[in-house]
Design an enzyme around this catalytic site. Structure first.
Site: not given
Length: 276
Positions: A65, A74, A76, A160, A211, A220
């Site tokens: 991040n 993640c 995308n 997550n 996020e 997201c």
């Protein structure tokens, strides 16, 4: 100063700097990742490394991040990296490995990428929550701009941790103020992604996302998946819905086998140089 080769991509405005380190190793520290992510420099929501998987044939993705912290998943970013790898090899299907597991991806048409992110987890200690709670209603209070209080919070893990608040109009909430407070709430030992969701109809939801470790983001993927599952399991929508962001939509299909399929467009690949 080192000039490093990298690639810039985005999925619906959720943007990434990608380093391909399969042939040549690159080591960046936390401060360097923060610098790359800074909007006053290159700017991105996440930095992604495509690594060689030493234990198999699947490329391995690592995600960081914008605060420099590593995360397991993640959505995308995985779709963008999958597109990068499929285009490189002129193929339409690929398996990629992440710390959240092996993800299957397909190129549906030009720039339209589908990703199977696996099954959601609702167990309190796997989300994780700090103690056993009703994950469908954590009884967390948030206030809108008119000081009207709502109580809720549906939490789950889709690679997550996420928490979703279903509200009538997300524009009446200051997510920039609410987001960091909920991200760091005592219920979330690993922090969490925070979503405000406004249901349009049985097949469409509009969302805004704070996020974890990145802040306000234009889109997201995992938040879209988490919202779709939370809405469907609460009988608010169908299992296949469009999740709307400012720059486009993701189609999320939570299939009967419990796997979540995310489909949406990705940008073309821009080659860049990074001075570190």
């Amino acid at each position: 100063m080192n000039k490093l080769e990298a690639y810039k991509m985005d999925g619906l405005g959720n943007d990434f700097v990608i380093f391909d380190v399969r042939k040549k190793s690159i080591s960046l520290n936390k401060d360097q990742i923060i610098k790359i992510s800074d909007r006053n420099y290159i700017g991105c929501d996440q930095v992604i490394f495509i690594e060689k998987d030493e234990s198999g044939n699947n490329p391995f993705l690592k995600f960081y991040n914008s605060d420099g912290g590593e995360v397991s998943a993640c959505g995308n970013g995985s779709r963008c990296a999958a597109y990068f790898l499929m285009k490189e090899n002129d193929i339409k299907k690929i398996s990629i490995k992440t710390n959240a597991g092996i993800l299957e991806s397909s190129l549906i048409s030009t720039n339209l990428v589908e990703l199977n992110i696996g099954k959601p987890n609702f167990e309190w200690d796997k989300i994780p929550l700090s103690k056993k709670l009703d994950n469908k209603n954590l009884m967390i209070k948030i206030k809108n701009i008119h000081e009207k209080e709502i109580i809720g919070g549906y939490s789950l893990n889709v690679g997550n941790p996420h928490v979703i608040f279903f509200v009538e109009d997300y524009n009446e909430f200051n997510l920039k103020e609410i987001g960091p407070k909920i991200e760091n709430h005592k219920y979330f030992p690993e922090r969490c992604n925070v979503t405000l969701a406004s249901i349009k109809n049985k097949s469409s939801i509009k969302i805004k996302v704070w996020e974890r470790g990145a802040g306000l983001t234009k889109a997201c993927g995992t938040a879209a998946c988490a919202t779709a599952v939370a809405a469907a399991s609460s009988n608010k929508t169908e299992r296949c819905v469009d999740i709307e962001f400012p720059e486009g939509s993701l189609n999320i299909n939570w299939k009967k086998d419990d796997n979540i399929y995310m489909t949406g467009k990705v940008s073309e690949i821009e080659k860049i140089k990074v001075d570190i």
